[in-house]
Scaffold this motif. Structure first.
Motif, PDB file in Angstrom:
ATOM      1  N   VAL A 153       0.852  -1.187   0.000  1.00  0.00           N
ATOM      2  CA  VAL A 153       0.000   0.000   0.000  1.00  0.00           C
ATOM      3  C   VAL A 153       0.886   1.234   0.000  1.00  0.00           C
ATOM      4  O   VAL A 153       2.070   1.181   0.356  1.00  0.00           O
ATOM      5  N   SER A 154       0.317   2.346  -0.420  1.00  0.00           N
ATOM      6  CA  SER A 154       0.975   3.646  -0.289  1.00  0.00           C
ATOM      7  C   SER A 154       0.191   4.454   0.736  1.00  0.00           C
ATOM      8  O   SER A 154      -1.044   4.451   0.714  1.00  0.00           O
ATOM      9  N   ARG A 155       0.896   5.128   1.615  1.00  0.00           N
ATOM     10  CA  ARG A 155       0.233   5.898   2.657  1.00  0.00           C
ATOM     11  C   ARG A 155       0.963   7.228   2.864  1.00  0.00           C
ATOM     12  O   ARG A 155       2.185   7.318   2.687  1.00  0.00           O
ATOM     13  N   GLY A 156       0.220   8.230   3.273  1.00  0.00           N
ATOM     14  CA  GLY A 156       0.798   9.510   3.639  1.00  0.00           C
ATOM     15  C   GLY A 156       1.108   9.513   5.123  1.00  0.00           C
ATOM     16  O   GLY A 156       0.196   9.464   5.961  1.00  0.00           O
ATOM     17  N   VAL A 157       2.384   9.547   5.477  1.00  0.00           N
ATOM     18  CA  VAL A 157       2.794   9.547   6.887  1.00  0.00           C
ATOM     19  C   VAL A 157       2.646  10.961   7.444  1.00  0.00           C
ATOM     20  O   VAL A 157       3.194  11.922   6.907  1.00  0.00           O
ATOM     21  N   CYS A 158       1.900  11.076   8.532  1.00  0.00           N
ATOM     22  CA  CYS A 158       1.552  12.383   9.084  1.00  0.00           C
ATOM     23  C   CYS A 158       2.527  12.814  10.174  1.00  0.00           C
ATOM     24  O   CYS A 158       2.897  12.018  11.042  1.00  0.00           O
ATOM     25  N   GLU A 159       2.910  14.079  10.123  1.00  0.00           N
ATOM     26  CA  GLU A 159       3.678  14.691  11.207  1.00  0.00           C
ATOM     27  C   GLU A 159       2.746  15.639  11.946  1.00  0.00           C
ATOM     28  O   GLU A 159       2.152  16.541  11.345  1.00  0.00           O
ATOM     29  N   LEU A 160       2.600  15.420  13.262  1.00  0.00           N
ATOM     30  CA  LEU A 160       1.696  16.221  14.072  1.00  0.00           C
ATOM     31  C   LEU A 160       2.472  17.157  14.989  1.00  0.00           C
ATOM     32  O   LEU A 160       3.571  16.823  15.455  1.00  0.00           O
ATOM     33  N   ASP A 171       2.169   2.018  14.882  1.00  0.00           N
ATOM     34  CA  ASP A 171       1.190   3.010  15.334  1.00  0.00           C
ATOM     35  C   ASP A 171       1.362   4.370  14.664  1.00  0.00           C
ATOM     36  O   ASP A 171       0.719   5.348  15.067  1.00  0.00           O
ATOM     37  N   THR A 172       2.209   4.444  13.647  1.00  0.00           N
ATOM     38  CA  THR A 172       2.373   5.686  12.896  1.00  0.00           C
ATOM     39  C   THR A 172       1.017   6.139  12.344  1.00  0.00           C
ATOM     40  O   THR A 172       0.255   5.347  11.790  1.00  0.00           O
ATOM     41  N   ILE A 173       0.716   7.428  12.515  1.00  0.00           N
ATOM     42  CA  ILE A 173      -0.539   7.965  11.988  1.00  0.00           C
ATOM     43  C   ILE A 173      -0.376   8.267  10.504  1.00  0.00           C
ATOM     44  O   ILE A 173       0.561   8.956  10.100  1.00  0.00           O
ATOM     45  N   VAL A 174      -1.285   7.737   9.705  1.00  0.00           N
ATOM     46  CA  VAL A 174      -1.204   7.931   8.262  1.00  0.00           C
ATOM     47  C   VAL A 174      -2.524   8.453   7.713  1.00  0.00           C
ATOM     48  O   VAL A 174      -3.588   8.306   8.325  1.00  0.00           O
ATOM     49  N   SER A 175      -2.422   9.060   6.549  1.00  0.00           N
ATOM     50  CA  SER A 175      -3.601   9.536   5.831  1.00  0.00           C
ATOM     51  C   SER A 175      -4.045   8.501   4.805  1.00  0.00           C
ATOM     52  O   SER A 175      -3.213   7.906   4.119  1.00  0.00           O
ATOM     53  N   MET A 176      -5.361   8.335   4.696  1.00  0.00           N
ATOM     54  CA  MET A 176      -5.938   7.527   3.622  1.00  0.00           C
ATOM     55  C   MET A 176      -6.808   8.410   2.722  1.00  0.00           C
ATOM     56  O   MET A 176      -7.761   7.954   2.096  1.00  0.00           O
ATOM     57  N   ASN A 177      -6.461   9.686   2.691  1.00  0.00           N
ATOM     58  CA  ASN A 177      -7.151  10.630   1.817  1.00  0.00           C
ATOM     59  C   ASN A 177      -8.610  10.816   2.232  1.00  0.00           C
ATOM     60  O   ASN A 177      -9.528  10.742   1.409  1.00  0.00           O
ATOM     61  N   PHE A 178      -8.812  11.091   3.527  1.00  0.00           N
ATOM     62  CA  PHE A 178     -10.158  11.352   4.051  1.00  0.00           C
ATOM     63  C   PHE A 178     -10.121  12.731   4.698  1.00  0.00           C
ATOM     64  O   PHE A 178      -9.702  12.888   5.840  1.00  0.00           O
ATOM     65  N   TRP A 179     -10.562  13.743   3.952  1.00  0.00           N
ATOM     66  CA  TRP A 179     -10.404  15.134   4.341  1.00  0.00           C
ATOM     67  C   TRP A 179     -11.747  15.812   4.568  1.00  0.00           C
ATOM     68  O   TRP A 179     -12.741  15.443   3.957  1.00  0.00           O
ATOM     69  N   GLY A 180     -11.739  16.842   5.409  1.00  0.00           N
ATOM     70  CA  GLY A 180     -12.920  17.666   5.615  1.00  0.00           C
ATOM     71  C   GLY A 180     -12.601  19.123   5.365  1.00  0.00           C
ATOM     72  O   GLY A 180     -11.583  19.637   5.846  1.00  0.00           O
ATOM     73  N   PHE A 181     -13.460  19.806   4.588  1.00  0.00           N
ATOM     74  CA  PHE A 181     -13.196  21.191   4.201  1.00  0.00           C
ATOM     75  C   PHE A 181     -14.457  22.047   4.296  1.00  0.00           C
ATOM     76  O   PHE A 181     -15.580  21.537   4.246  1.00  0.00           O
ATOM     77  N   LYS A 182     -14.236  23.348   4.369  1.00  0.00           N
ATOM     78  CA  LYS A 182     -15.290  24.328   4.159  1.00  0.00           C
ATOM     79  C   LYS A 182     -15.273  24.747   2.692  1.00  0.00           C
ATOM     80  O   LYS A 182     -14.290  24.520   1.977  1.00  0.00           O
ATOM     81  N   THR A 183     -16.326  25.395   2.240  1.00  0.00           N
ATOM     82  CA  THR A 183     -16.408  25.735   0.821  1.00  0.00           C
ATOM     83  C   THR A 183     -15.379  26.776   0.392  1.00  0.00           C
ATOM     84  O   THR A 183     -15.084  26.882  -0.803  1.00  0.00           O
ATOM     85  N   ASP A 184     -14.801  27.518   1.345  1.00  0.00           N
ATOM     86  CA  ASP A 184     -13.779  28.489   0.949  1.00  0.00           C
ATOM     87  C   ASP A 184     -12.507  27.797   0.444  1.00  0.00           C
ATOM     88  O   ASP A 184     -11.639  28.435  -0.164  1.00  0.00           O
TER      89      ASP A 184
END
Length: 224
Positions: free
Chosen positions: A160-167, A200-213
């Motif tokens: 799989v390909s994943r986006g590794v998140c830095e918090l 336990d690395t936090i990764v993105s699966m391309n699930f985003w939330g946005f406002k219309t701006d």
């Protein structure tokens, strides 16, 4: 009373490695595709509209195999990602023959999305709790993302390909894509080396939330 929210589903890719329209491949007992389950979970969480981003070339098959079924349960609209689906004032390179990436796909929905919205891939399974969490996140003033523990997103059946998140202080600072991650959380670098990621690395699966701006930012970014 629940607030309006739209689910944007990225389904424009033809799935060439898969050999067909992976987005609509039936996996459920009644011919459901993965995105059927996503829409079901989104509707239960409070979403009241779905926008599918597709290509004109797959419109007939997509509507026939999936769209007509989902239209019976929730408001559905279609946006089309093509190389000429661009903002006014932007002149694409003459040699460009393919649409741009995910940002461009989201921008193609601008005229159809009028409420806070979430963005997902058509061929990833996200889970009921994820839709509940992002719906809650959309009630605030910030953009948001659902993160996953890497160990819960890998498979024994390939890579799989994943986006590794830095918090930083509970906020997302950056995302770095890692490719060819195996079941043991080993990934391949650009030099072909194998390196370890923590399960336990936090990764993105391309699930985003946005406002219309967010559409305004995308439009300016594409013009750069």
């Amino acid at each position: 009373m629940k607030n309006n929210a739209t689910l944007v589903v990225m389904a424009a890719g033809m799935g060439s490695r898969f050999g067909g329209l992976k987005q609509v491949e039936p996996i459920g007992p009644k011919g459901e595709a993965i995105l059927d389950f996503s829409v079901f979970d989104a509707r239960r969480a409070g979403f009241d509209k779905v926008v599918f981003v597709i290509k004109k070339a797959i419109e007939h098959d997509f509507r026939t195999l999936v769209g007509k079924r989902i239209e019976k349960t929730i408001d559905v609209e279609y946006a089309f990602q093509e190389v000429d689906s661009i903002p006014n004032g932007f002149i694409p390179p003459v040699e460009r023959t393919k649409p741009w990436g995910t940002g461009h796909a989201v921008l193609c929905c601008k005229d159809l999305v009028h409420s806070p919205f979430a963005v997902i891939n058509a061929d990833d399974f996200y889970g009921k709790q994820s839709f509940e969490q992002i719906y809650k996140g959309l009630q605030g003033n910030n953009y948001c993302m659902v993160g996953y523990r890497l160990k819960n997103t890998v498979t024994r059946n390939g890579f799989v390909s994943r986006g590794v998140c830095e918090l930083q202080n509970g906020l997302l600072k950056s995302i770095t894509e890692h490719i060819k991650i195996d079941f043991d959380c080993l990934y391949e670098t650009e030099f072909g080396e194998k390196k370890q990621l923590l399960p336990d690395t936090i990764v993105s699966m391309n699930f985003w939330g946005f406002k219309t701006d967010f559409f305004d930012y995308l439009e300016e970014y594409l013009k750069i």
